[in-house]
Design an enzyme around this catalytic site. Sequence first.
Site, PDB file in Angstrom:
ATOM      1  N   ARG A  18       0.832   4.604  20.172  1.00  0.00           N
ATOM      2  CA  ARG A  18       0.862   4.875  21.600  1.00  0.00           C
ATOM      3  C   ARG A  18       2.077   5.682  22.044  1.00  0.00           C
ATOM      4  O   ARG A  18       2.173   6.067  23.209  1.00  0.00           O
ATOM      5  CB  ARG A  18       0.851   3.539  22.377  1.00  0.00           C
ATOM      6  CG  ARG A  18      -0.491   2.867  22.449  1.00  0.00           C
ATOM      7  CD  ARG A  18      -1.465   3.577  23.359  1.00  0.00           C
ATOM      8  NE  ARG A  18      -1.035   3.571  24.755  1.00  0.00           N
ATOM      9  CZ  ARG A  18      -1.386   2.649  25.638  1.00  0.00           C
ATOM     10  NH1 ARG A  18      -2.154   1.633  25.264  1.00  0.00           N
ATOM     11  NH2 ARG A  18      -0.972   2.729  26.882  1.00  0.00           N
ATOM     12  N   HIS A  43       9.765   1.114   4.452  1.00  0.00           N
ATOM     13  CA  HIS A  43       9.311   2.138   3.510  1.00  0.00           C
ATOM     14  C   HIS A  43       9.091   3.439   4.291  1.00  0.00           C
ATOM     15  O   HIS A  43       7.979   3.729   4.721  1.00  0.00           O
ATOM     16  CB  HIS A  43       8.020   1.692   2.824  1.00  0.00           C
ATOM     17  CG  HIS A  43       7.576   2.593   1.711  1.00  0.00           C
ATOM     18  ND1 HIS A  43       6.850   2.131   0.631  1.00  0.00           N
ATOM     19  CD2 HIS A  43       7.730   3.921   1.505  1.00  0.00           C
ATOM     20  CE1 HIS A  43       6.579   3.146  -0.176  1.00  0.00           C
ATOM     21  NE2 HIS A  43       7.107   4.241   0.340  1.00  0.00           N
ATOM     22  N   GLU A  70      12.531   0.968   0.519  1.00  0.00           N
ATOM     23  CA  GLU A  70      11.706   1.347  -0.614  1.00  0.00           C
ATOM     24  C   GLU A  70      11.068   2.705  -0.377  1.00  0.00           C
ATOM     25  O   GLU A  70      10.860   3.127   0.765  1.00  0.00           O
ATOM     26  CB  GLU A  70      10.643   0.288  -0.903  1.00  0.00           C
ATOM     27  CG  GLU A  70       9.642   0.071   0.216  1.00  0.00           C
ATOM     28  CD  GLU A  70       8.620  -1.010  -0.118  1.00  0.00           C
ATOM     29  OE1 GLU A  70       8.952  -1.920  -0.911  1.00  0.00           O
ATOM     30  OE2 GLU A  70       7.507  -0.933   0.401  1.00  0.00           O
ATOM     31  N   HIS A 195       2.926  -6.468  -2.529  1.00  0.00           N
ATOM     32  CA  HIS A 195       1.708  -5.718  -2.233  1.00  0.00           C
ATOM     33  C   HIS A 195       0.492  -6.639  -2.197  1.00  0.00           C
ATOM     34  O   HIS A 195       0.104  -7.215  -3.208  1.00  0.00           O
ATOM     35  CB  HIS A 195       1.438  -4.570  -3.214  1.00  0.00           C
ATOM     36  CG  HIS A 195       0.552  -3.517  -2.620  1.00  0.00           C
ATOM     37  ND1 HIS A 195       1.055  -2.467  -1.870  1.00  0.00           N
ATOM     38  CD2 HIS A 195      -0.783  -3.371  -2.598  1.00  0.00           C
ATOM     39  CE1 HIS A 195       0.048  -1.710  -1.445  1.00  0.00           C
ATOM     40  NE2 HIS A 195      -1.073  -2.251  -1.878  1.00  0.00           N
ATOM     41  N   ASP A 196      -0.059  -6.774  -0.998  1.00  0.00           N
ATOM     42  CA  ASP A 196      -1.263  -7.578  -0.748  1.00  0.00           C
ATOM     43  C   ASP A 196      -1.082  -9.062  -1.005  1.00  0.00           C
ATOM     44  O   ASP A 196      -2.063  -9.800  -1.136  1.00  0.00           O
ATOM     45  CB  ASP A 196      -2.462  -7.049  -1.546  1.00  0.00           C
ATOM     46  CG  ASP A 196      -2.963  -5.710  -1.014  1.00  0.00           C
ATOM     47  OD1 ASP A 196      -2.648  -5.373   0.143  1.00  0.00           O
ATOM     48  OD2 ASP A 196      -3.645  -4.995  -1.772  1.00  0.00           O
ATOM     49  N   GLY A 218       4.212  -7.390   4.131  1.00  0.00           N
ATOM     50  CA  GLY A 218       4.085  -6.752   5.423  1.00  0.00           C
ATOM     51  C   GLY A 218       2.710  -6.873   6.036  1.00  0.00           C
ATOM     52  O   GLY A 218       2.508  -7.578   7.017  1.00  0.00           O
ATOM     53  N   HIS A 219       1.737  -6.201   5.444  1.00  0.00           N
ATOM     54  CA  HIS A 219       0.425  -6.051   6.074  1.00  0.00           C
ATOM     55  C   HIS A 219      -0.222  -7.404   6.392  1.00  0.00           C
ATOM     56  O   HIS A 219      -0.623  -7.658   7.533  1.00  0.00           O
ATOM     57  CB  HIS A 219      -0.497  -5.217   5.185  1.00  0.00           C
ATOM     58  CG  HIS A 219      -1.827  -4.938   5.800  1.00  0.00           C
ATOM     59  ND1 HIS A 219      -2.010  -3.961   6.754  1.00  0.00           N
ATOM     60  CD2 HIS A 219      -3.033  -5.528   5.620  1.00  0.00           C
ATOM     61  CE1 HIS A 219      -3.279  -3.951   7.130  1.00  0.00           C
ATOM     62  NE2 HIS A 219      -3.928  -4.883   6.458  1.00  0.00           N
TER      63      HIS A 219
END
Length: 243
Positions: A18, A43, A70, A195-196, A218-219
Site C-alpha cells: 500500500r 533478507h 541473510e 524455511h517453512d 517468518g512466513h
Amino acid sequence: MTKLSVNINKFATLRNARGGNMPDILKVAQDCERFGADGITVHPRPDERHIRYQDVIDLKPLVTTEFNIEGYPSKGFMDLVLAIKPDQCTLVPDPPDAITSNTGWDTIQYQSFLKDVIGTLKAAGIRVSIFLNADVSKVEAAKTAGADRIELYTGPYAEEYAKARTQPQNFQLFNDYKNTAKAATAIGLDLNAGHDLSLENLRFFKLHIPQLKEVSIGHALVCDAIYLGLENTIQLYKRELTD
C-alpha cells in the site's frame, strides 16, 4: 533452549503493498523482541520487494537481540552488511529473481568464492552461517570455507512432514537432516535451521535434532499471527522450542 529469530520480511511485504508506513517495520521488530523473540532476521533482495536496504540501516540501532541479515553476497549486499555489522550474516545462494530461498549452497563447487566472502565478513567481526541442504557431503566444505554455522534448509522437511502424516514411508528424508546435523556438530559447526518451519512441524524437528542453536521463521509465524495475535504466536513458537 533453541533461539527463535523472527524474519520480518512479510511485514514489509504488507507495508509495501500500500505504500506509506503501515505496518511500521521498526516498531514490528521492537515488538517482536518485547514479545519474546531472541533475534530479528531480514533478507533484503535487490528489488527491495519486502525489506529495503534503508530498513536494515534503520533497524541496526534498534535491535537489541541478535540481528541476522541473510541473502546472496552480491556487492550491494556485502557493502550493506559490512556497514551494518550485524551479529550474524547468513549466506543464501538465491538468484536475484527468486521468490523465496529454495536450495542450499554447493559448498564444494563454490568453495573459493565462499572462502573469500566469509573471510571478508569474519574480518569485520561478523559470525557467518551458510544455508545448506540436508547433505552430509557438503558439510566439511562449509567448515573449510570458514563458516561458523550452517543453516539447514528445511523446505523439503516441511513438505515431507505434511505427507508423512498419512504416508510414513515418505519420511525417510529426515534421516538426512539428522545425519547432516551430526556431521556438522562433530567438526565444530553450530546449527541453525529455517524455511517453512511452523507450529505444526517445529517441535518434531527440535526434538530429533537437539543440537539446534537457532531457527529463523517468518512466513508461517506471520500467517499464524493474523489469527492468534503476534505476542501469543511468538510465545507459542518459543514453547515448541523448549527442551
